[in-house]
Design a protein around this motif. Structure first.
Motif, PDB file in Angstrom:
ATOM      1  N   LEU A  45       0.777  -1.250  -0.057  1.00 31.22           N
ATOM      2  CA  LEU A  45       0.027  -0.042   0.019  1.00 31.22           C
ATOM      3  C   LEU A  45       0.768   1.315   0.191  1.00 31.22           C
ATOM      4  CD1 LEU A  45      -2.774  -1.127   2.867  1.00 31.22           C
ATOM      5  CD2 LEU A  45      -3.040  -1.075   0.206  1.00 31.22           C
ATOM      6  N   ASN A  46       0.544   2.150  -0.804  1.00 32.49           N
ATOM      7  CA  ASN A  46       1.064   3.567  -0.925  1.00 32.49           C
ATOM      8  C   ASN A  46       0.298   4.540  -0.957  1.00 32.49           C
ATOM      9  OD1 ASN A  46       3.085   5.604  -1.138  1.00 32.49           O
ATOM     10  ND2 ASN A  46       3.547   5.064  -3.283  1.00 32.49           N
ATOM     11  N   HIS A  47      -0.242   4.961   0.230  1.00 33.60           N
ATOM     12  CA  HIS A  47      -1.455   5.929   0.452  1.00 33.60           C
ATOM     13  C   HIS A  47      -1.151   6.955   1.714  1.00 33.60           C
ATOM     14  CE1 HIS A  47      -5.532   7.394   0.847  1.00 33.60           C
ATOM     15  NE2 HIS A  47      -5.750   7.244  -0.301  1.00 33.60           N
ATOM     16  N   PRO A  48      -1.666   7.995   1.494  1.00 30.04           N
ATOM     17  CA  PRO A  48      -1.225   9.162   2.324  1.00 30.04           C
ATOM     18  C   PRO A  48      -1.836   8.940   3.725  1.00 30.04           C
ATOM     19  CG  PRO A  48      -2.475  10.040   0.614  1.00 30.04           C
ATOM     20  CD  PRO A  48      -2.134   8.791   0.147  1.00 30.04           C
ATOM     21  N   ASN A  49      -2.808   8.163   3.611  1.00 32.45           N
ATOM     22  CA  ASN A  49      -3.776   7.748   4.694  1.00 32.45           C
ATOM     23  C   ASN A  49      -3.440   6.518   5.269  1.00 32.45           C
ATOM     24  OD1 ASN A  49      -6.088   9.876   3.190  1.00 32.45           O
ATOM     25  ND2 ASN A  49      -5.081  10.458   5.088  1.00 32.45           N
ATOM     26  N   VAL A  50      -2.563   5.957   5.002  1.00 35.48           N
ATOM     27  CA  VAL A  50      -2.096   4.657   5.411  1.00 35.48           C
ATOM     28  C   VAL A  50      -0.537   4.626   5.726  1.00 35.48           C
ATOM     29  CG1 VAL A  50      -1.709   2.065   4.918  1.00 35.48           C
ATOM     30  CG2 VAL A  50      -3.633   3.217   3.752  1.00 35.48           C
ATOM     31  N   VAL A  51      -0.438   4.095   7.220  1.00 33.69           N
ATOM     32  CA  VAL A  51       0.845   4.133   7.718  1.00 33.69           C
ATOM     33  C   VAL A  51       1.985   3.281   6.647  1.00 33.69           C
ATOM     34  CG1 VAL A  51       2.382   3.281   9.484  1.00 33.69           C
ATOM     35  CG2 VAL A  51       0.288   4.336  10.116  1.00 33.69           C
ATOM     36  N   SER A  52       2.926   3.762   6.217  1.00 34.71           N
ATOM     37  CA  SER A  52       3.888   3.287   5.173  1.00 34.71           C
ATOM     38  C   SER A  52       4.939   2.321   5.853  1.00 34.71           C
ATOM     39  CB  SER A  52       4.687   4.307   4.326  1.00 34.71           C
ATOM     40  OG  SER A  52       3.857   5.218   3.815  1.00 34.71           O
ATOM     41  N   VAL A  53       4.924   1.229   4.944  1.00 26.67           N
ATOM     42  CA  VAL A  53       6.157   0.165   5.709  1.00 26.67           C
ATOM     43  C   VAL A  53       7.194   0.335   4.804  1.00 26.67           C
ATOM     44  CG1 VAL A  53       6.488  -2.335   5.785  1.00 26.67           C
ATOM     45  CG2 VAL A  53       4.280  -1.376   6.288  1.00 26.67           C
ATOM     46  N   PHE A  54       8.468   0.438   5.385  1.00 30.56           N
ATOM     47  CA  PHE A  54       9.915   0.720   4.788  1.00 30.56           C
ATOM     48  C   PHE A  54      10.695  -0.618   4.541  1.00 30.56           C
ATOM     49  CE2 PHE A  54       9.543   5.196   6.870  1.00 30.56           C
ATOM     50  CZ  PHE A  54       8.890   5.521   5.863  1.00 30.56           C
ATOM     51  N   ALA A  75      -6.900   0.213   0.004  1.00 28.90           N
ATOM     52  CA  ALA A  75      -6.294  -1.384   0.284  1.00 28.90           C
ATOM     53  C   ALA A  75      -7.397  -2.146  -0.047  1.00 28.90           C
ATOM     54  CB  ALA A  75      -6.545  -1.570   1.850  1.00 28.90           C
ATOM     55  N   HIS A  76      -8.622  -1.975  -0.137  1.00 28.28           N
ATOM     56  CA  HIS A  76      -9.607  -2.719  -0.738  1.00 28.28           C
ATOM     57  C   HIS A  76      -9.415  -3.120  -2.211  1.00 28.28           C
ATOM     58  CE1 HIS A  76     -12.801  -2.063   2.830  1.00 28.28           C
ATOM     59  NE2 HIS A  76     -11.427  -2.769   3.094  1.00 28.28           N
ATOM     60  N   ALA A  77      -9.109  -1.878  -2.762  1.00 29.26           N
ATOM     61  CA  ALA A  77      -9.035  -1.826  -4.372  1.00 29.26           C
ATOM     62  C   ALA A  77      -7.856  -3.257  -4.719  1.00 29.26           C
ATOM     63  CB  ALA A  77      -8.696  -0.603  -4.743  1.00 29.26           C
ATOM     64  N   ARG A  78      -6.863  -3.233  -3.720  1.00 28.85           N
ATOM     65  CA  ARG A  78      -5.693  -4.072  -4.007  1.00 28.85           C
ATOM     66  C   ARG A  78      -6.007  -5.286  -3.370  1.00 28.85           C
ATOM     67  NH1 ARG A  78      -0.986  -1.982  -5.560  1.00 28.85           N
ATOM     68  NH2 ARG A  78       0.046  -3.705  -4.733  1.00 28.85           N
ATOM     69  N   PRO A 125     -14.321 -12.734   6.830  1.00 31.04           N
ATOM     70  CA  PRO A 125     -14.306 -11.236   6.663  1.00 31.04           C
ATOM     71  C   PRO A 125     -14.142 -11.133   5.221  1.00 31.04           C
ATOM     72  CG  PRO A 125     -12.263 -12.133   7.278  1.00 31.04           C
ATOM     73  CD  PRO A 125     -12.991 -13.378   7.352  1.00 31.04           C
ATOM     74  N   GLY A 126     -14.681  -9.651   5.050  1.00 28.76           N
ATOM     75  CA  GLY A 126     -14.620  -9.294   3.592  1.00 28.76           C
ATOM     76  C   GLY A 126     -14.348  -7.655   3.561  1.00 28.76           C
ATOM     77  N   PRO A 127     -14.472  -6.870   2.612  1.00 28.98           N
ATOM     78  CA  PRO A 127     -14.215  -5.480   2.836  1.00 28.98           C
ATOM     79  C   PRO A 127     -15.619  -4.732   3.460  1.00 28.98           C
ATOM     80  CG  PRO A 127     -13.907  -6.235   0.444  1.00 28.98           C
ATOM     81  CD  PRO A 127     -14.400  -7.541   1.189  1.00 28.98           C
ATOM     82  N   GLU A 128     -16.643  -5.645   3.400  1.00 28.51           N
ATOM     83  CA  GLU A 128     -17.794  -5.033   3.970  1.00 28.51           C
ATOM     84  C   GLU A 128     -17.846  -5.081   5.657  1.00 28.51           C
ATOM     85  OE1 GLU A 128     -18.508  -9.404   2.900  1.00 28.51           O
ATOM     86  OE2 GLU A 128     -17.725  -7.453   1.691  1.00 28.51           O
ATOM     87  N   SER A 129     -16.726  -5.870   5.999  1.00 30.18           N
ATOM     88  CA  SER A 129     -16.738  -5.946   7.405  1.00 30.18           C
ATOM     89  C   SER A 129     -15.938  -4.805   7.908  1.00 30.18           C
ATOM     90  CB  SER A 129     -15.792  -7.205   7.764  1.00 30.18           C
ATOM     91  OG  SER A 129     -16.568  -8.656   7.328  1.00 30.18           O
ATOM     92  N   ASP A 130     -14.782  -4.368   7.169  1.00 33.59           N
ATOM     93  CA  ASP A 130     -14.252  -3.091   7.387  1.00 33.59           C
ATOM     94  C   ASP A 130     -14.988  -1.874   7.327  1.00 33.59           C
ATOM     95  OD1 ASP A 130     -11.786  -4.367   7.750  1.00 33.59           O
ATOM     96  OD2 ASP A 130     -10.809  -3.741   5.800  1.00 33.59           O
ATOM     97  N   VAL A 131     -16.197  -1.772   6.611  1.00 29.47           N
ATOM     98  CA  VAL A 131     -16.970  -0.754   6.325  1.00 29.47           C
ATOM     99  C   VAL A 131     -17.836  -0.588   7.712  1.00 29.47           C
ATOM    100  CG1 VAL A 131     -18.981   0.129   5.305  1.00 29.47           C
ATOM    101  CG2 VAL A 131     -16.975  -0.749   4.042  1.00 29.47           C
ATOM    102  N   TRP A 132     -18.334  -1.774   8.248  1.00 30.50           N
ATOM    103  CA  TRP A 132     -19.131  -1.972   9.461  1.00 30.50           C
ATOM    104  C   TRP A 132     -18.146  -1.403  10.713  1.00 30.50           C
ATOM    105  CZ3 TRP A 132     -23.646  -3.584  11.468  1.00 30.50           C
ATOM    106  CH2 TRP A 132     -23.803  -3.734  13.001  1.00 30.50           C
ATOM    107  N   ALA A 133     -17.010  -1.699  10.765  1.00 31.31           N
ATOM    108  CA  ALA A 133     -15.930  -1.373  11.835  1.00 31.31           C
ATOM    109  C   ALA A 133     -15.630   0.115  11.650  1.00 31.31           C
ATOM    110  CB  ALA A 133     -14.816  -2.393  11.735  1.00 31.31           C
ATOM    111  N   LEU A 134     -15.578   0.696  10.526  1.00 32.34           N
ATOM    112  CA  LEU A 134     -15.385   2.100  10.530  1.00 32.34           C
ATOM    113  C   LEU A 134     -16.622   2.822  11.241  1.00 32.34           C
ATOM    114  CD1 LEU A 134     -13.560   4.488   9.964  1.00 32.34           C
ATOM    115  CD2 LEU A 134     -14.185   4.121   7.503  1.00 32.34           C
ATOM    116  N   GLY A 135     -17.712   2.407  10.478  1.00 26.68           N
ATOM    117  CA  GLY A 135     -18.777   2.800  11.111  1.00 26.68           C
ATOM    118  C   GLY A 135     -19.155   3.048  12.547  1.00 26.68           C
TER     119      GLY A 135
END
Length: 493
Positions: A65-74, A124-127, A186-196
């Motif tokens: 993942l390379n996104h400004p709102n995801v902590v990057s791994v070096f 992340a879900h897109a990947r 688990p699926g992407p929809e589980s992450d949506v619930w958790a964010l809600g």
């Protein structure tokens, strides 16, 4: 015990947190001369090769993942039996720390933080990566409310093995979705619930499902009982409800959630700006005269976006008044009493003339107007379709958007209580940001209370957003109200 030097390169300074899979240490990278966060992953009690595989999966999914709102791994390094993940150091507090130290957030601030997290998770879900442990403790909030999602410690790529055969409960039960609580994958929809649920906690100060001593009992509660409705969510109430839809098939996607949260955040910024700028004296800038939607970014149906009662009944009333006025003029002329009718304010024809006036037809300046069929409106509304037909329901929805954004009072009257629950102020705020709105391709199926339509919003800032929506009506015999709306797809120009 704190290590002193990791992999001969990362000098440990202090512990800065604890993730789902281990302690996070602030270190100095002695090669590149920068601060980094280093976490020992996969180091669980009775660690097995399965746990090591889990740790490496975390490393792969996070590094991809390379996104400004995801902590990057070096980097990922191994020292003996230990695996260390080297990440960017993001000076911040977790959302759980903010709630504990400062108390609940305003809906607008929660939306500003939430949309960033949603953007990162959508990437992340897109990947094909699912986080699986979205919660306030994994939301990092830095200066200026910049937010990042951290700790993909139990994330997995779609298609990877579950790696839960050991019986280890992965994730935080209070933020489990109903399907996870029932044992589904688990699926992407589980992450949506958790964010809600995370946003619920952000505005209410506590999880919708408080922790219990017995995690099995907690899971049973989540699986069988709907979450309570938040009392402090304001414009976030609808996005939270859509994200915590108990049916994963109708739950918003993460991109939809991001869209709706962005709308709420933008409206909050607009209100703040309006409160700090002197009111303009030019009537053209009066918010009550501007035009356009609950929700603030046009991705998912926003909470403050409410609809109005159909335009068709109003057109019919106007036509009736014009016909009455025409009949009054005809009677006055036949009796040779036109002049008296214009000068006597108490005569019957005068109020008819006043009510019948409109920009499309005005009384003749002649003292003796000549009655004729041409004095009636040149364009009369089509007859109303029979009530409870698909055509009548489609006309009602088109009528709602026809009066917006100029006539929000009429629009508000066309909403069911379920839509009005957001509050009139939020409704006015949304439509106050719209220059114009247009509905097209509106249709309904016979026997259905759901109307499909394509809505094009033109915002005051020049954005044009086109949404395909499904709008649910309630009522019968032509007396409808808009009870719900869903954004099926959205595009911003």
């Amino acid at each position: 015990m704190s290590p002193e030097l990791i992999a001969g390169r990362y000098r440990v300074e202090r512990a800065v947190g604890r993730g789902g899979m281990g302690t996070v240490w602030l270190c100095q990278d002695e090669v590149l001369g920068r601060d980094v966060a280093v976490k020992n992953v996969g180091n669980l009690p009775d660690q097995t090769s399965t746990d090591v595989a889990r740790a490496m999966r975390e490393a792969r999914s996070s590094a991809a993942l390379n996104h400004p709102n995801v902590v990057s791994v070096f980097d990922v390094v191994e020292t003996g039996d230990e695996i260390w993940m080297v990440m960017e150091y993001f000076p911040s507090r977790t959302l759980s720390e903010i709630l504990r130290e400062d108390g609940p957030l305003s809906p607008e601030r929660a939306a500003r933080i939430g949309v960033q997290v949603a953007d990162g998770l959508a990437a992340a879900h897109a990947r094909g990566t699912i986080h699986r442990d979205v919660k306030p403790g994994n939301v990092l909030v830095g200066a200026g409310d910049q937010a990042k999602i951290s700790d993909f410690g139990i994330a997995r790529m779609a298609g990877d093995p579950q790696l839960t055969s050991t019986g280890l409960l992965t994730g935080t039960p209070s933020y489990f979705s109903p399907e996870l609580a029932r044992g589904a994958d688990p699926g992407p929809e589980s992450d949506v619930w958790a964010l809600g649920a995370t946003l619920y906690a952000a505005v209410e100060g506590a999880s919708p499902y408080p922790t219990q001593r017995n995690p099995i009992a907690l899971l049973q509660t989540i699986a069988s009982e709907p979450p309570p409705r938040p009392s402090n969510a304001g414009p976030l109430a609808e996005p939270i409800a859509r994200m915590m839809d108990r049916d994963p098939r109708s739950r918003w996607a993460m991109a939809d959630a991001a869209h709706a949260l962005r709308r709420v955040a933008e409206r909050g910024r607009e209100r703040t700006a309006a409160a700090t700028v002197p009111l303009a004296t030019d009537d053209a800038h009066d918010p009550t005269t501007t035009t356009s939607r609950p929700v603030a970014a046009p991705v998912a149906a926003p909470p403050e976006r409410r609809r109005r009662k159909g335009l068709l009944p109003w057109l019919l009333v106007a036509a009736a008044l014009l016909l009455v006025a025409g009949a009054g003029y005809a009677l006055l002329d036949l009796n040779g009493d036109a002049t008296a009718g214009q000068t006597q304010g108490t005569s019957t024809p005068t109020p008819s003339e006043t009510q019948g006036a409109s920009p499309k037809r005005s009384p003749s300046p002649s003292p003796t107007p000549t009655p004729s069929p041409e004095q009636t409106p040149s364009k009369t509304p089509k007859p109303a379709p029979a009530p409870d037909t698909a055509e009548a329901k489609a006309d009602f929805v088109d009528g709602y958007f026809d009066v917006m954004p100029e006539d929000t009072d009429t629009g508000w009257s066309m909403l069911a209580p379920s839509m009005q629950s957001v509050g009139k102020d939020e409704y006015e705020d949304f439509w106050g940001s719209i220059e114009s709105v247009e509905s097209s391709q509106t249709s309904a199926s016979s026997g259905s209370d759901t109307v499909s339509t394509v809505i094009t919003y033109t915002f005051d800032d020049g954005r044009v957003v086109t949404e395909q929506q499904e709008i649910d009506l309630q009522g019968s015999d032509g007396a409808y109200a808009i009870a719900d709306d869903r954004v099926i797809s959205s595009q911003t120009q």
